[in-house]
Design a protein around this motif. Structure first.
Motif, PDB file in Angstrom:
ATOM      1  N   GLY A  26       7.976   4.178  -0.503  1.00  0.00           N
ATOM      2  CA  GLY A  26       6.576   4.060  -0.883  1.00  0.00           C
ATOM      3  C   GLY A  26       6.268   2.686  -1.420  1.00  0.00           C
ATOM      4  O   GLY A  26       6.886   1.691  -1.014  1.00  0.00           O
ATOM      5  N   GLU A  27       5.363   2.620  -2.386  1.00  0.00           N
ATOM      6  CA  GLU A  27       4.908   1.321  -2.862  1.00  0.00           C
ATOM      7  C   GLU A  27       5.889   0.651  -3.824  1.00  0.00           C
ATOM      8  O   GLU A  27       5.653  -0.471  -4.251  1.00  0.00           O
ATOM      9  N   ASP A  28       7.013   1.299  -4.145  1.00  0.00           N
ATOM     10  CA  ASP A  28       8.068   0.651  -4.938  1.00  0.00           C
ATOM     11  C   ASP A  28       8.961  -0.245  -4.087  1.00  0.00           C
ATOM     12  O   ASP A  28       9.767  -1.010  -4.616  1.00  0.00           O
ATOM     13  N   HIS A  29       8.843  -0.155  -2.763  1.00  0.00           N
ATOM     14  CA  HIS A  29       9.718  -0.886  -1.848  1.00  0.00           C
ATOM     15  C   HIS A  29       8.956  -2.030  -1.181  1.00  0.00           C
ATOM     16  O   HIS A  29       7.835  -1.836  -0.689  1.00  0.00           O
ATOM     17  N   ILE A  30       9.579  -3.202  -1.149  1.00  0.00           N
ATOM     18  CA  ILE A  30       9.001  -4.394  -0.526  1.00  0.00           C
ATOM     19  C   ILE A  30       9.915  -4.824   0.616  1.00  0.00           C
ATOM     20  O   ILE A  30      11.109  -5.051   0.409  1.00  0.00           O
ATOM     21  N   VAL A  31       9.376  -4.936   1.822  1.00  0.00           N
ATOM     22  CA  VAL A  31      10.168  -5.270   3.003  1.00  0.00           C
ATOM     23  C   VAL A  31      10.398  -6.771   3.071  1.00  0.00           C
ATOM     24  O   VAL A  31       9.472  -7.574   2.942  1.00  0.00           O
TER      25      VAL A  31
ATOM     26  N   GLY B 168       4.761   6.885  14.045  1.00  0.00           N
ATOM     27  CA  GLY B 168       5.362   5.557  14.017  1.00  0.00           C
ATOM     28  C   GLY B 168       6.613   5.501  13.144  1.00  0.00           C
ATOM     29  O   GLY B 168       7.353   6.479  13.019  1.00  0.00           O
ATOM     30  N   TRP B 169       6.816   4.348  12.498  1.00  0.00           N
ATOM     31  CA  TRP B 169       8.025   4.089  11.719  1.00  0.00           C
ATOM     32  C   TRP B 169       7.834   4.501  10.264  1.00  0.00           C
ATOM     33  O   TRP B 169       6.829   4.179   9.646  1.00  0.00           O
ATOM     34  N   TRP B 170       8.838   5.213   9.712  1.00  0.00           N
ATOM     35  CA  TRP B 170       8.811   5.647   8.314  1.00  0.00           C
ATOM     36  C   TRP B 170      10.099   5.219   7.614  1.00  0.00           C
ATOM     37  O   TRP B 170      11.188   5.312   8.177  1.00  0.00           O
ATOM     38  N   GLY B 171       9.954   4.749   6.386  1.00  0.00           N
ATOM     39  CA  GLY B 171      11.099   4.318   5.605  1.00  0.00           C
ATOM     40  C   GLY B 171      11.700   5.459   4.804  1.00  0.00           C
ATOM     41  O   GLY B 171      10.979   6.254   4.203  1.00  0.00           O
ATOM     42  N   LEU B 172      13.041   5.530   4.803  1.00  0.00           N
ATOM     43  CA  LEU B 172      13.771   6.504   3.994  1.00  0.00           C
ATOM     44  C   LEU B 172      14.893   5.780   3.267  1.00  0.00           C
ATOM     45  O   LEU B 172      15.630   4.998   3.862  1.00  0.00           O
ATOM     46  N   ASP B 173      15.017   6.057   1.982  1.00  0.00           N
ATOM     47  CA  ASP B 173      15.973   5.372   1.113  1.00  0.00           C
ATOM     48  C   ASP B 173      17.093   6.346   0.752  1.00  0.00           C
ATOM     49  O   ASP B 173      16.955   7.151  -0.165  1.00  0.00           O
ATOM     50  N   PRO B 174      18.244   6.290   1.459  1.00  0.00           N
ATOM     51  CA  PRO B 174      19.317   7.244   1.160  1.00  0.00           C
ATOM     52  C   PRO B 174      20.028   6.958  -0.159  1.00  0.00           C
ATOM     53  O   PRO B 174      20.658   7.854  -0.717  1.00  0.00           O
ATOM     54  N   THR B 175      19.941   5.744  -0.666  1.00  0.00           N
ATOM     55  CA  THR B 175      20.559   5.434  -1.965  1.00  0.00           C
ATOM     56  C   THR B 175      19.880   6.217  -3.080  1.00  0.00           C
ATOM     57  O   THR B 175      20.532   6.696  -4.014  1.00  0.00           O
ATOM     58  N   ASN B 176      18.560   6.351  -2.981  1.00  0.00           N
ATOM     59  CA  ASN B 176      17.783   7.030  -4.015  1.00  0.00           C
ATOM     60  C   ASN B 176      17.218   8.375  -3.563  1.00  0.00           C
ATOM     61  O   ASN B 176      16.539   9.045  -4.343  1.00  0.00           O
TER      62      ASN B 176
ATOM     63  N   ALA C 112       0.839  -1.193   0.000  1.00  0.00           N
ATOM     64  CA  ALA C 112       0.000   0.000   0.000  1.00  0.00           C
ATOM     65  C   ALA C 112       0.876   1.246   0.000  1.00  0.00           C
ATOM     66  O   ALA C 112       1.935   1.275   0.642  1.00  0.00           O
ATOM     67  N   GLY C 113       0.458   2.270  -0.711  1.00  0.00           N
ATOM     68  CA  GLY C 113       1.184   3.528  -0.713  1.00  0.00           C
ATOM     69  C   GLY C 113       0.981   4.276   0.594  1.00  0.00           C
ATOM     70  O   GLY C 113       0.066   3.988   1.369  1.00  0.00           O
ATOM     71  N   THR C 114       1.852   5.233   0.867  1.00  0.00           N
ATOM     72  CA  THR C 114       1.749   6.049   2.076  1.00  0.00           C
ATOM     73  C   THR C 114       1.635   7.508   1.702  1.00  0.00           C
ATOM     74  O   THR C 114       2.123   7.941   0.653  1.00  0.00           O
ATOM     75  N   SER C 115       0.988   8.285   2.547  1.00  0.00           N
ATOM     76  CA  SER C 115       0.834   9.725   2.334  1.00  0.00           C
ATOM     77  C   SER C 115       1.685  10.482   3.336  1.00  0.00           C
ATOM     78  O   SER C 115       1.836  10.052   4.489  1.00  0.00           O
ATOM     79  N   ARG C 116       2.253  11.595   2.906  1.00  0.00           N
ATOM     80  CA  ARG C 116       3.027  12.426   3.818  1.00  0.00           C
ATOM     81  C   ARG C 116       2.146  12.934   4.942  1.00  0.00           C
ATOM     82  O   ARG C 116       0.943  13.175   4.755  1.00  0.00           O
ATOM     83  N   PRO C 117       2.697  13.116   6.138  1.00  0.00           N
ATOM     84  CA  PRO C 117       1.900  13.623   7.258  1.00  0.00           C
ATOM     85  C   PRO C 117       1.312  14.999   6.957  1.00  0.00           C
ATOM     86  O   PRO C 117       1.904  15.804   6.230  1.00  0.00           O
TER      87      PRO C 117
END
Length: 293
Positions: free
Chosen positions: A252-257, A239-247, A84-89
């Motif tokens: 968001g929905e392009d990332h699969i945990v 809560g917990w938010w993902g951040l991708d420093p490589t990109n 699922a996609g996420t929205s900015r706070p």
């Protein structure tokens, strides 16, 4: 977004392996915003023993014993996963980073999702004054935490060169930081080190990126293998938010945990003991395809 994911890991050995024990962390599980509808694991040669369990952080593990001589090992994972996609706070929901730091250190929660497990130095993420000083430039007094962390992720993307082959899985964060180059694991460890140095809870996430980007968007770095990024605790409300420093982006929905831990040691896709002589080669291929419907 729904995806079909395939990961194939091939090991080839210069001489026969007479006995091996492996622990695999290659099974995605349901998490907030992610649902796994199907997952299959194929292992060749067939192991003499297989045991599955779940670690403290909720990651699936597979323990294997291989007791027949073999010159190769193939491990294939196929899964179907919805993200699922996420929205900015909304304005005002993103608290100042100092408040998050105070709340985290005051927490008495010891559950797997607690921020306290991601506050302190770990095997691959020791304290480093230089990395802390670098990160602090994104965190002036009173800045909202997610805004500040996103700025740090974008700075790492801009200041560091994505250069496969210049580091390996054992490269210390301080060395990659000094070289200003590396891969997703290095950039993730660097960002975690900087955040923890400021007293902020930051965890390590391994996973996958979609292989083919949406029309008109650039292809993300790290899409051909397992990827890594940061999970930052932004307070009890966010809560917990993902951040991708490589990109340089918010996850968001392009990332699969795939797995979550304190650093790479907790999420390494394969570990164990191999009894053999000579060198070995490893190849990993990943394919993440969007599924219509």
């Amino acid at each position: 977004m729904r995806y079909q994911v395939r990961q194939v890991t091939d090991y080839s050995y210069a001489r026969p392996v007479v006995f091996a024990q492996h622990v695999l962390r290659i099974v995605p599980v349901d998490r907030p915003g992610q649902t796994v509808s199907r997952c299959e694991i194929a292992i060749s040669p067939e192991p003499a023993m297989r045991r599955d369990d779940t670690d403290f952080f909720g990651n699936r593990r597979i323990f294997l014993d291989l007791d027949r001589p073999h010159r190769s090992l193939k491990i294939e994972m196929r899964a179907e996963i919805s993200v699922a996609g996420t929205s900015r706070p909304l304005p005002g929901m993103d608290p100042p980073w100092e408040r998050v730091r105070e709340t985290a250190f005051a927490s008495a929660d010891m559950s797997p999702a607690s921020p306290v497990h991601a506050l302190f130095p770990s095997t691959y993420v020791p304290r480093d004054p230089a990395i802390r000083a670098y990160a602090s430039a994104s965190f002036p007094p009173g800045r909202p935490i997610l805004e500040a962390a996103f700025d740090l992720a974008k700075r790492i993307q801009a200041d560091f060169a994505y250069a496969p082959g210049t580091t390996d899985t054992s490269t210390p964060a301080a060395k990659a930081f000094a070289m200003r180059r590396g891969v997703c694991q290095d950039f993730t460890h660097i960002m975690i080190s900087g955040l923890r140095g400021l007293g902020l809870p930051a965890a390590y996430v391994s996973g996958f990126l979609r292989t083919i980007p949406p029309a008109g968007q650039p292809r993300l770095e790290g899409a051909d293998a397992t990827h890594a990024w940061v999970s930052l605790w932004c307070g009890p409300e966010l809560g917990w938010w993902g951040l991708d420093p490589t990109n340089g982006l918010i996850v968001g929905e392009d990332h699969i945990v795939l797995a979550i831990g304190r650093d790479f040691v907790d999420v390494a896709p394969n570990g164990g003991v191999v009894i053999a002589a000579g060198d070995h080669d490893i190849s990993v291929a990943v394919d993440v395809k969007p599924v219509a419907g």
